[in-house]
Scaffold this motif. Sequence first.
Motif, short mmCIF file in Angstrom:
data_model
loop_
_atom_site.label_atom_id
_atom_site.label_comp_id
_atom_site.label_asym_id
_atom_site.label_seq_id
_atom_site.Cartn_x
_atom_site.Cartn_y
_atom_site.Cartn_z
N GLY A 178 0.84 -1.09 -0.03
CA GLY A 178 0.14 0.18 -0.04
C GLY A 178 0.74 1.18 0.03
O GLY A 178 0.33 2.57 -0.04
N GLU A 181 0.31 3.59 -5.29
CA GLU A 181 -1.20 3.74 -5.60
C GLU A 181 -1.25 2.27 -6.27
O GLU A 181 -2.34 1.56 -6.26
CB GLU A 181 -1.45 4.52 -6.67
CG GLU A 181 -2.79 4.39 -7.28
CD GLU A 181 -3.14 5.47 -8.33
OE1 GLU A 181 -4.08 5.43 -9.00
OE2 GLU A 181 -2.26 6.66 -8.30
N ALA A 184 -1.82 -0.47 -3.49
CA ALA A 184 -3.06 -0.26 -2.82
C ALA A 184 -3.62 -1.28 -2.27
O ALA A 184 -3.62 -2.42 -2.88
CB ALA A 184 -3.99 0.71 -3.33
N TRP A 185 -3.92 -1.33 -0.88
CA TRP A 185 -4.88 -2.43 -0.25
C TRP A 185 -6.23 -2.34 -0.98
O TRP A 185 -6.78 -1.34 -0.90
CB TRP A 185 -4.65 -2.21 1.25
CG TRP A 185 -3.50 -2.56 2.00
CD1 TRP A 185 -2.59 -1.27 2.33
CD2 TRP A 185 -2.80 -3.56 2.42
NE1 TRP A 185 -1.65 -1.85 2.88
CE2 TRP A 185 -1.83 -3.13 3.04
CE3 TRP A 185 -3.20 -4.91 2.32
CZ2 TRP A 185 -0.69 -4.21 3.53
CZ3 TRP A 185 -2.26 -5.93 2.81
CH2 TRP A 185 -1.22 -5.43 3.42
N TYR A 223 -9.77 6.07 -3.58
CA TYR A 223 -8.85 5.53 -2.59
C TYR A 223 -9.04 6.51 -1.29
O TYR A 223 -9.34 7.75 -1.33
CB TYR A 223 -7.35 5.77 -3.08
CG TYR A 223 -7.14 5.03 -4.15
CD1 TYR A 223 -6.44 3.66 -4.22
CD2 TYR A 223 -7.08 5.76 -5.43
CE1 TYR A 223 -6.22 2.86 -5.24
CE2 TYR A 223 -6.48 4.92 -6.48
CZ TYR A 223 -6.28 3.53 -6.38
OH TYR A 223 -5.97 2.88 -7.53
N ARG A 225 -6.18 7.86 1.06
CA ARG A 225 -4.65 8.01 1.02
C ARG A 225 -4.29 8.79 2.53
O ARG A 225 -4.96 9.86 2.71
CB ARG A 225 -4.54 8.87 -0.14
CG ARG A 225 -2.94 8.99 -0.10
CD ARG A 225 -2.72 9.89 -1.37
NE ARG A 225 -2.48 11.10 -1.20
CZ ARG A 225 -2.68 12.20 -1.94
NH1 ARG A 225 -2.26 11.92 -3.03
NH2 ARG A 225 -2.97 13.30 -1.49
N TRP A 242 -1.88 3.79 0.75
CA TRP A 242 -3.23 3.76 -0.22
C TRP A 242 -4.22 2.71 0.02
O TRP A 242 -3.61 1.56 0.25
CB TRP A 242 -2.75 3.64 -1.61
CG TRP A 242 -2.02 4.93 -2.14
CD1 TRP A 242 -0.61 5.44 -2.05
CD2 TRP A 242 -2.39 6.01 -3.00
NE1 TRP A 242 -0.29 6.17 -2.48
CE2 TRP A 242 -1.30 6.93 -3.26
CE3 TRP A 242 -3.79 6.28 -3.76
CZ2 TRP A 242 -1.55 7.87 -3.93
CZ3 TRP A 242 -3.79 7.32 -4.46
CH2 TRP A 242 -2.55 8.21 -4.78
N PHE A 243 -5.53 2.85 0.21
CA PHE A 243 -6.45 2.10 0.56
C PHE A 243 -7.52 2.26 -0.66
O PHE A 243 -8.19 3.16 -0.70
CB PHE A 243 -7.08 2.15 1.95
CG PHE A 243 -6.33 1.90 3.23
CD1 PHE A 243 -5.67 0.60 3.66
CD2 PHE A 243 -5.47 2.88 3.59
CE1 PHE A 243 -4.85 0.60 4.42
CE2 PHE A 243 -4.80 2.57 4.46
CZ PHE A 243 -4.22 1.63 4.98
N ASP A 244 -7.71 1.13 -1.20
CA ASP A 244 -8.66 1.12 -2.55
C ASP A 244 -10.27 0.60 -1.80
O ASP A 244 -10.44 -0.42 -1.41
CB ASP A 244 -8.38 -0.03 -3.52
CG ASP A 244 -9.38 0.12 -4.75
OD1 ASP A 244 -10.48 0.66 -4.63
OD2 ASP A 244 -9.08 -0.24 -5.96
#
Length: 402
Positions: A178, A181, A184-185, A223, A225, A242-244
Motif C-alpha cells: 500500500g 497507488e 494499494a490495499w 482511494y 490516502r 493507499w487503500f482502495d
Amino acid sequence: MKLKHLLPVLLAGSCLAETETLANAETVAAPSADAAADAAEAKMMEATLNDFARAVASSCVLMESVTDRASADAVADKVHTRRQMIGEYIFALDYIPADKIDKALAAHSVSEERFAKAMTALREKRFYGSLALAAACGGTPLDVMEKAETTPEIIAKIGQQLMADVEGKIYGITGGPGLTEETAWKMGNDAVNLSYISTIMESIPRAQKLDEKMVYTEEGPIYARFVFMAPYEGKAYELQMWFDVTEIYNAQNTEEEPIEEEDTEEVVVEEEDEAPATVLDEDEIEEIVQPADQPQIEEWVEYTPEQKKEAVEIYVDFSETMHMILCSVKDTASADSAAPMVKQLVDNAKSIEPIFPQISQMDVIEKLEERNISLNKLKEEFNRLLENDFYNSEQLRNAFDN
C-alpha cells in the motif's frame, strides 16, 4: 473519573477480597435535587482544575529533567500519560474563567510560559534523539531525525517489513503493502474491513500522520490516502499509504431503484365516531408526569480521603494483576484459563466505580508509577487480544463483556 476513562474497557481492582469501605460513605442530606446537582458540579469542576494544574506542573518537571537520550526515553511514557490527561480536560476548561486557571497553575508553581519554554527547549535539542519523547509531546520523527529522500529502495524495504508485520492480522482484503497507488490495499465490499486501516497503520513503528484524504481518480478507483512520516534506519521518510475503497464506497452510495406503483382499487374507510375525551383529575395527571417510582436525588454522597485512598490502591493492584494475566494469554487454551480470573477482576471493579468521580487522576497516575505499572502497556496487551479476537475464546470475550 470512571474506570473506563483509564482503560479500554471496564477493568477491575485486584484479587483482594471485596471491600466494604464504600458502604460507610458519609451522606449529607441535600436541600433539593438542584442544590445537590450544583454542589456536585462545583466539586467536580474544582477537582478537574486542580488535576489539570498538577498534570501541567508534573509535565514541566519531567521535561525539564531531560539532559540526554537516556533520560528522554525514561520520561516519555510519563509525559505521554499526562498529555493524554491534559487533553481530556481541555474541553472542561472552556467553562472555567481564565483567571481561575492561572491561579490554579500558580498554586502548583507553573504557568503557560514555563510549559512552553520547556517544550521549546526539547524541540531545539531534537528531543535528544528520543522518538518516544517526541511522540509523547505530539512531535514527528522529523522533529528528531533528518528528513531523507524517499527512494524506491526505501519503499521496498519498508513495504517488505510491513507485509511481514501484518501477516495473520488481516483477513478478507488483498493487495499491499500500500505504499504506492499500484500496491494499494483492496478493501473489498464489506465496510467492516475498514477497521484494518488502523491495524496496518499502527504496524509501522512511530508513524506520524500528516494528512489524509479521499482520492477520486479518472480511471474509476477511489482511494483513502494517508501521508505520514516514519523513521527507518536513523532517518525520517515521508510516505503514503493507499487503500482502495471503491467497492465499499459504491455499495454505500448506490441509489435504490424506484418501486413501480401498482394499480390498486381505492378503498374507502368509513370514519368511526370519535371516542369521548378522557378527563383526568390532578392526581392522575401528576402520576403520569412524574411516576411515583421515579428516582429522586435526596442526598449527596461524600467519600472520605481514606475511602478514596483505598479505592486507588484497589485499582492499582488490579492494574498489576490484569497486566500479568493478559500477558499470559497466547492461545485459545491460555485465554480460556485466564477468563475466570478476568471476570473476577471485572466484577471487583464495579464495587469501586461509584467513588472514582471523586478521585484525582494524578493520584492514580502517581501511584501506578510508584509501583512501576504502565497503563499504556496494559492497553497494548488488551489491544493485542482484540486484534487476535481473544484467540477465539468465548469465555474470555464474555469475561470482559459481562
